[in-house]
Design an enzyme around this catalytic site. Structure first.
Site, PDB file in Angstrom:
ATOM      1  N   VAL A 124       0.825  -1.215   0.000  1.00  0.00           N
ATOM      2  CA  VAL A 124       0.000   0.000   0.000  1.00  0.00           C
ATOM      3  C   VAL A 124       0.851   1.254   0.000  1.00  0.00           C
ATOM      4  O   VAL A 124       0.354   2.348  -0.278  1.00  0.00           O
ATOM      5  CB  VAL A 124      -0.944   0.011   1.231  1.00  0.00           C
ATOM      6  CG1 VAL A 124      -1.939  -1.117   1.131  1.00  0.00           C
ATOM      7  CG2 VAL A 124      -0.157  -0.072   2.525  1.00  0.00           C
ATOM      8  N   ALA A 125       2.130   1.122   0.314  1.00  0.00           N
ATOM      9  CA  ALA A 125       3.047   2.264   0.311  1.00  0.00           C
ATOM     10  C   ALA A 125       4.452   1.746   0.079  1.00  0.00           C
ATOM     11  O   ALA A 125       4.821   0.672   0.568  1.00  0.00           O
ATOM     12  CB  ALA A 125       2.973   3.025   1.632  1.00  0.00           C
ATOM     13  N   ALA A 127       8.566   3.292  -0.084  1.00  0.00           N
ATOM     14  CA  ALA A 127       9.507   4.403   0.059  1.00  0.00           C
ATOM     15  C   ALA A 127      10.925   3.893  -0.159  1.00  0.00           C
ATOM     16  O   ALA A 127      11.137   2.725  -0.530  1.00  0.00           O
ATOM     17  CB  ALA A 127       9.366   5.044   1.442  1.00  0.00           C
ATOM     18  N   ASP A 281       9.163  13.795  10.765  1.00  0.00           N
ATOM     19  CA  ASP A 281       8.834  13.567   9.352  1.00  0.00           C
ATOM     20  C   ASP A 281       7.348  13.805   9.142  1.00  0.00           C
ATOM     21  O   ASP A 281       6.625  12.951   8.629  1.00  0.00           O
ATOM     22  CB  ASP A 281       9.218  12.139   8.952  1.00  0.00           C
ATOM     23  CG  ASP A 281       9.403  11.988   7.445  1.00  0.00           C
ATOM     24  OD1 ASP A 281       9.506  13.019   6.760  1.00  0.00           O
ATOM     25  OD2 ASP A 281       9.434  10.850   6.951  1.00  0.00           O
TER      26      ASP A 281
END
Length: 512
Positions: A124-125, A127, A281
């Site tokens: 789903v993500a 990085a 962040d």
């Protein structure tokens, strides 16, 4: 491998004419003119900031991350480059589902189907350091599974080593290098990356932040499922909410955006000044909003910490800014050793006033923190103020807060929202209200040391007497040695004189 990586970096730097940016740092301009004559065939009208951004994107996610951090350091780079670097996006293609399943099976020592009741192989993500999958535990709890990207540690180590070498050159060859401390900036960046590479550390960060806000009504932090966590895998509670960047969806849910923006400021200052431990962040992708209007924090790989000295320094400066006491701001910098002691307080005060006075009594939508920070950094350079690397993350977070504030409530008065909180915190830390707390914290130490106090006093007095006697003995020995040295020197001189007289006499009488 490092040599090949260096060759690629040099090639990309040449391709996007980054060498011209380096040569332009020479204040005389001679190096830049000489370089243009040497490479006369290269012509490109693309702005230098765009060229640098594209080059960093070509070099990969670690350089993108460094560019993102560098965009907040407007004391190091010109504003046009900083504005362009702020556009960097950490978009990384996900690694394959087969690789993710293999990592999980190696971590758990058994098939994924025996660990999770359900596991979604599609991330789903994704990085630069890790990617996230959704899953369900056998007890029915929903979970988010974060998996470290394979081989990322070696890539980071190589790239950071090359960045450190470049920072060393910058610090050695540039007159401003020692003040701006680029190697410490790279070291701070490397430390944050190292923290991200250990998902157990991130899980601990998440757990600490959750404990800090356990009784708060402003922030939700997911629970860590420790039985499933390791250095390469982190499993935590799955959170449901609306991304904070979806303003229309928040309005449709009846969320009070003004209250939400004020709560964001309070959360930030609570983390910084109460705990000295803050989420560093806070871009919109890491923040959700729950249906009841509370913030939901995600991604705890980058957390900032502040010492008591840093917190006190920041609180004094913030309050002085809010009260427009620019002399107090100037004195705080000098007292902290960040500005040289020979700086004239009145002149420094006037420079700070010229930067800050225009932004007061104005809504956030009319204030550019970027421009204000730029002018503050220019003032810092003029007065030789040393940049503090430990505050880089805090500065980055402040800029994130500005961005969120502009989205949620452009009329937010940051000063009036934060001032009561800081005044209350200062009174609790250094005022009369702080005395009972300090006494409670020190009482266990007193209980330990008070019974020993007579013996410790006796030992101190005895040590002083012994030191006094030893000093006397040492003085006598030194005096005796000095006298002996004088006698030896006199005997040496006398011997030489006698020898010369003897030689003269023997020569006079024909013996030589």
């Amino acid at each position: 491998m490092r040599l090949l990586r260096l060759i690629r970096i040099v090639w990309i730097g040449y391709r996007y004419r980054l060498d011209e940016i380096v040569c332009a740092a020479d204040p005389s301009g001679r190096l830049s003119r000489w370089w243009r004559r040497l490479f006369f065939w290269r012509h490109d009208a693309t702005p230098r900031g765009v060229r640098l951004r594209v080059a960093l994107e070509s070099l990969g996610p670690i350089f993108v991350k460094f560019g993102q951090m560098l965009s907040t350091r407007r004391d190091l780079i010109p504003p046009d480059i900083a504005d362009e670097l702020a556009k960097l996006q950490d978009r990384v293609p996900p690694f394959s589902s087969e690789t993710a399943l293999a990592i999980l099976e190696h971590h758990f020592g058994r098939p994924v189907t025996e660990v999770f009741a359900a596991f979604d192989p599609e991330p789903v993500a994704s990085a630069s350091v890790a990617q996230v999958h959704f899953a369900q535990l056998f007890d029915g709890r929903e979970a988010a599974v974060k998996i470290l990207r394979p081989g990322i540690r070696q890539v980071i180590e190589h790239d950071v080593a090359l960045m450190d070498a470049a920072a060393w050159l910058l610090e050695t060859l540039w007159s401003e290098g020692e003040r701006l401390r680029p190697r410490e900036v790279v070291a701070e960046f490397a430390k944050s990356l190292e923290d991200e590479l250990d998902l157990m550390r991130e899980a601990a960060n998440c757990s600490q932040l959750r404990r800090n806000f356990r009784d708060a009504k402003l922030l939700i932090v997911p629970e860590v499922y420790w039985d499933y966590c390791g250095s390469q895998v982190m499993v935590m509670e799955r959170m449901h909410g609306t991304p904070i960047s979806r303003i229309d969806a928040l309005r449709a849910q009846g969320i009070d955006l003004k209250r939400l923006s004020a709560a964001g400021v309070e959360i930030f200052f609570t983390q910084v000044f109460r705990d000295g431990f803050f989420h560093a962040d806070m871009h919109p992708g890491n923040i959700l909003v729950a249906p009841d209007g509370r913030y939901i924090a995600l991604d705890f790989g980058i957390m900032g910490t502040l010492s008591d000295e840093d917190k006190n320094y920041l609180a004094v400066n913030f309050l002085a800014f809010f009260q427009r006491d620019y002399r107090r701001v100037a004195l705080a910098h000098i007292e902290a050793g960040w500005a040289p002691p020979y700086v004239r307080v009145e002149e420094f005060e006037g420079a700070i006033r010229a930067v800050c006075e225009p932004i007061f009594d104005r809504p956030l939508k009319e204030i550019s923190f970027g421009k204000t920070l730029l002018r503050l950094f220019q003032t810092a350079r003029r007065f030789e103020v040393e940049v503090q690397p430990q505050l880089v993350l805090l500065q980055k977070t402040l800029l994130n807060i500005e961005g969120l504030g502009r989205q949620l409530d452009p009329d937010l008065d940051l000063w009036q929202t934060a001032k009561p909180f800081l005044e209350r915190w200062m009174s609790e830390q250094v005022g009369w209200r702080a005395l009972p707390k300090a006494l409670r914290e020190e009482a266990p130490h007193w209980a330990k040391w008070l019974p020993q106090l007579p013996r410790l006093v006796h030992q101190e007095l005895l040590a002083r007497e012994t030191a006094r006697r030893q000093a006397k003995i040492a003085a006598r020995r030194a005096a005796k040695a000095k006298r002996t040295q004088r006698v030896r020197r006199a005997a040496f001189v006398a011997g030489w004189v006698a020898s010369l007289v003897l030689v003269w006499w023997l020569a006079k009488n024909g013996w030589l």
